[in-house]
Scaffold this motif. Sequence first.
Motif, PDB file in Angstrom:
ATOM      1  N   GLY A  28      36.827  75.861  58.828  1.00 48.00           N
ATOM      2  CA  GLY A  28      35.984  74.672  58.723  1.00 48.00           C
ATOM      3  C   GLY A  28      35.102  74.707  57.485  1.00 48.00           C
ATOM      4  N   ILE A  29      34.421  75.813  57.280  1.00 48.49           N
ATOM      5  CA  ILE A  29      33.527  75.905  56.125  1.00 48.49           C
ATOM      6  C   ILE A  29      34.326  75.959  54.822  1.00 48.49           C
ATOM      7  N   TYR A  30      35.516  76.536  54.872  1.00 47.66           N
ATOM      8  CA  TYR A  30      36.344  76.590  53.662  1.00 47.66           C
ATOM      9  C   TYR A  30      36.833  75.196  53.290  1.00 47.66           C
ATOM     10  N   GLU A  31      37.161  74.379  54.297  1.00 43.87           N
ATOM     11  CA  GLU A  31      37.582  73.011  54.015  1.00 43.87           C
ATOM     12  C   GLU A  31      36.448  72.215  53.375  1.00 43.87           C
ATOM     13  N   ARG A  32      35.223  72.479  53.788  1.00 43.79           N
ATOM     14  CA  ARG A  32      34.082  71.801  53.182  1.00 43.79           C
ATOM     15  C   ARG A  32      33.908  72.228  51.719  1.00 43.79           C
ATOM     16  N   TYR A  33      34.193  73.478  51.442  1.00 43.01           N
ATOM     17  CA  TYR A  33      34.174  73.955  50.049  1.00 43.01           C
ATOM     18  C   TYR A  33      35.207  73.190  49.212  1.00 43.01           C
ATOM     19  N   LEU A  34      36.403  73.004  49.750  1.00 44.62           N
ATOM     20  CA  LEU A  34      37.428  72.246  49.034  1.00 44.62           C
ATOM     21  C   LEU A  34      36.992  70.799  48.837  1.00 44.62           C
ATOM     22  N   GLY A  35      36.272  70.274  49.817  1.00 43.67           N
ATOM     23  CA  GLY A  35      35.741  68.925  49.672  1.00 43.67           C
ATOM     24  C   GLY A  35      34.781  68.814  48.501  1.00 43.67           C
ATOM     25  N   LEU A  36      33.978  69.853  48.298  1.00 44.81           N
ATOM     26  CA  LEU A  36      33.058  69.853  47.154  1.00 44.81           C
ATOM     27  C   LEU A  36      33.819  69.874  45.827  1.00 44.81           C
ATOM     28  N   VAL A  37      34.947  70.556  45.790  1.00 42.91           N
ATOM     29  CA  VAL A  37      35.770  70.563  44.580  1.00 42.91           C
ATOM     30  C   VAL A  37      36.298  69.156  44.288  1.00 42.91           C
ATOM     31  N   SER A  38      36.730  68.459  45.336  1.00 47.00           N
ATOM     32  CA  SER A  38      37.206  67.088  45.134  1.00 47.00           C
ATOM     33  C   SER A  38      36.057  66.173  44.702  1.00 47.00           C
ATOM     34  N   PHE A  39      34.857  66.410  45.226  1.00 47.75           N
ATOM     35  CA  PHE A  39      33.692  65.661  44.766  1.00 47.75           C
ATOM     36  C   PHE A  39      33.454  65.908  43.280  1.00 47.75           C
ATOM     37  N   ALA A  40      33.660  67.145  42.848  1.00 47.58           N
ATOM     38  CA  ALA A  40      33.427  67.485  41.440  1.00 47.58           C
ATOM     39  C   ALA A  40      34.310  66.649  40.521  1.00 47.58           C
ATOM     40  N   LEU A  41      35.551  66.398  40.931  1.00 45.14           N
ATOM     41  CA  LEU A  41      36.440  65.552  40.128  1.00 45.14           C
ATOM     42  C   LEU A  41      35.886  64.144  40.014  1.00 45.14           C
ATOM     43  N   VAL A  42      35.530  63.548  41.151  1.00 46.27           N
ATOM     44  CA  VAL A  42      35.025  62.172  41.150  1.00 46.27           C
ATOM     45  C   VAL A  42      33.711  62.070  40.370  1.00 46.27           C
ATOM     46  N   LEU A  43      32.809  63.002  40.606  1.00 49.56           N
ATOM     47  CA  LEU A  43      31.496  62.937  39.962  1.00 49.56           C
ATOM     48  C   LEU A  43      31.587  63.172  38.451  1.00 49.56           C
ATOM     49  N   THR A  44      32.504  64.037  38.037  1.00 53.55           N
ATOM     50  CA  THR A  44      32.696  64.264  36.598  1.00 53.55           C
ATOM     51  C   THR A  44      33.195  62.998  35.918  1.00 53.55           C
ATOM     52  N   MET A  45      34.195  62.360  36.499  1.00 50.84           N
ATOM     53  CA  MET A  45      34.722  61.131  35.927  1.00 50.84           C
ATOM     54  C   MET A  45      33.694  60.003  35.992  1.00 50.84           C
ATOM     55  N   ALA A  46      32.941  59.948  37.099  1.00 49.39           N
ATOM     56  CA  ALA A  46      31.906  58.919  37.228  1.00 49.39           C
ATOM     57  C   ALA A  46      30.852  59.079  36.142  1.00 49.39           C
ATOM     58  N   ARG A  47      30.445  60.314  35.882  1.00 50.36           N
ATOM     59  CA  ARG A  47      29.435  60.556  34.846  1.00 50.36           C
ATOM     60  C   ARG A  47      29.956  60.122  33.483  1.00 50.36           C
ATOM     61  N   LEU A  48      31.220  60.410  33.216  1.00 50.26           N
ATOM     62  CA  LEU A  48      31.817  60.007  31.938  1.00 50.26           C
ATOM     63  C   LEU A  48      31.698  58.499  31.740  1.00 50.26           C
ATOM     64  N   PHE A  49      32.061  57.732  32.763  1.00 49.84           N
ATOM     65  CA  PHE A  49      32.062  56.274  32.627  1.00 49.84           C
ATOM     66  C   PHE A  49      30.661  55.681  32.694  1.00 49.84           C
ATOM     67  N   ILE A  50      29.779  56.287  33.475  1.00 47.49           N
ATOM     68  CA  ILE A  50      28.398  55.809  33.524  1.00 47.49           C
ATOM     69  C   ILE A  50      27.731  55.991  32.166  1.00 47.49           C
ATOM     70  N   LYS A  51      27.902  57.165  31.561  1.00 48.03           N
ATOM     71  CA  LYS A  51      27.341  57.409  30.235  1.00 48.03           C
ATOM     72  C   LYS A  51      27.895  56.422  29.208  1.00 48.03           C
ATOM     73  N   ARG A  52      29.200  56.176  29.277  1.00 47.30           N
ATOM     74  CA  ARG A  52      29.808  55.233  28.348  1.00 47.30           C
ATOM     75  C   ARG A  52      29.265  53.814  28.566  1.00 47.30           C
ATOM     76  N   GLY A  53      29.113  53.452  29.848  1.00 47.97           N
ATOM     77  CA  GLY A  53      28.558  52.132  30.145  1.00 47.97           C
ATOM     78  C   GLY A  53      27.143  51.984  29.665  1.00 47.97           C
ATOM     79  N   GLN A  54      26.329  53.033  29.797  1.00 50.12           N
ATOM     80  CA  GLN A  54      24.951  52.985  29.320  1.00 50.12           C
ATOM     81  C   GLN A  54      24.895  52.841  27.807  1.00 50.12           C
ATOM     82  N   ILE A  55      25.784  53.517  27.110  1.00 53.13           N
ATOM     83  CA  ILE A  55      25.835  53.416  25.642  1.00 53.13           C
ATOM     84  C   ILE A  55      26.249  52.002  25.228  1.00 53.13           C
ATOM     85  N   GLN A  56      27.295  51.474  25.893  1.00 53.53           N
ATOM     86  CA  GLN A  56      27.788  50.143  25.558  1.00 53.53           C
ATOM     87  C   GLN A  56      26.750  49.074  25.855  1.00 53.53           C
ATOM     88  N   ARG A  57      25.987  49.305  26.907  1.00 54.20           N
ATOM     89  CA  ARG A  57      24.972  48.325  27.292  1.00 54.20           C
ATOM     90  C   ARG A  57      23.820  48.299  26.290  1.00 54.20           C
TER      91      ARG A  57
END
Length: 210
Positions: free
Chosen positions: A181-210
């Motif tokens: 159970g706890i190991y699956e939650r660790y894997l969930g954090l890894v998947s969050f890292a993918l989404v959050l990394t990509m989100a930060r990339l696009f948020i930063k780009r949007g802030q610059i463009q704005r």
Amino acid sequence: MSRTAAPKTQEQPMLMLALGWYSVAGCIIFALSILIADVVVPDHDWIADTISDLGAGRYEYIVDIGIYAFSAALISIALLAAHIHLGDWKWSLGVLGLALMGLIVFLIGARNEYGDSDNEGFVIHIYLVYAIGALMTAIPALMAQGAHRAGWHYHRILIGIAIVWAVSAPVFFFLPDSIDGIYERYLGLVSFALVLTMARLFIKRGQIQR
């Protein structure tokens, strides 16, 4: 003979910011739904019991809300990556992979199988899990080179996510039930890292463009 001019493309910073921040919110909603279910579901052991165990039974709707929110976050990142195309065919495959993973996560919530001894009809939960495992390795690896155009650190983070996932995910299937159970939650954090990394990339780009 006149040539038809190609339409002028333009980035939409408000769209980038809206989808980027929603992607962050989707991860938070999913995490909160799991924490709430950990408290609400009786006799639940968050170290031994998996998220699938939380998603089965009387309180399944709590985790389902989080699953759907995370599914929408993945699709939001796919839309952003298609809107701001930073690479070649590998980036395009990554876009398709994100959209597919978003659909698979949605199906996991909608099917309500969760591997909890279902035997009616064709049970596809395990196959959906295998598909997510493959996509979580492939997507960051495919998109790393394109992400480098936004910053070298994005490239390193995405490659790191691909390596960590590829090494860590198979271990889950060999763990004793007392700690999976706890190991699956660790894997969930890894998947969050993918989404959050990509989100930060696009948020930063949007802030610059704005």
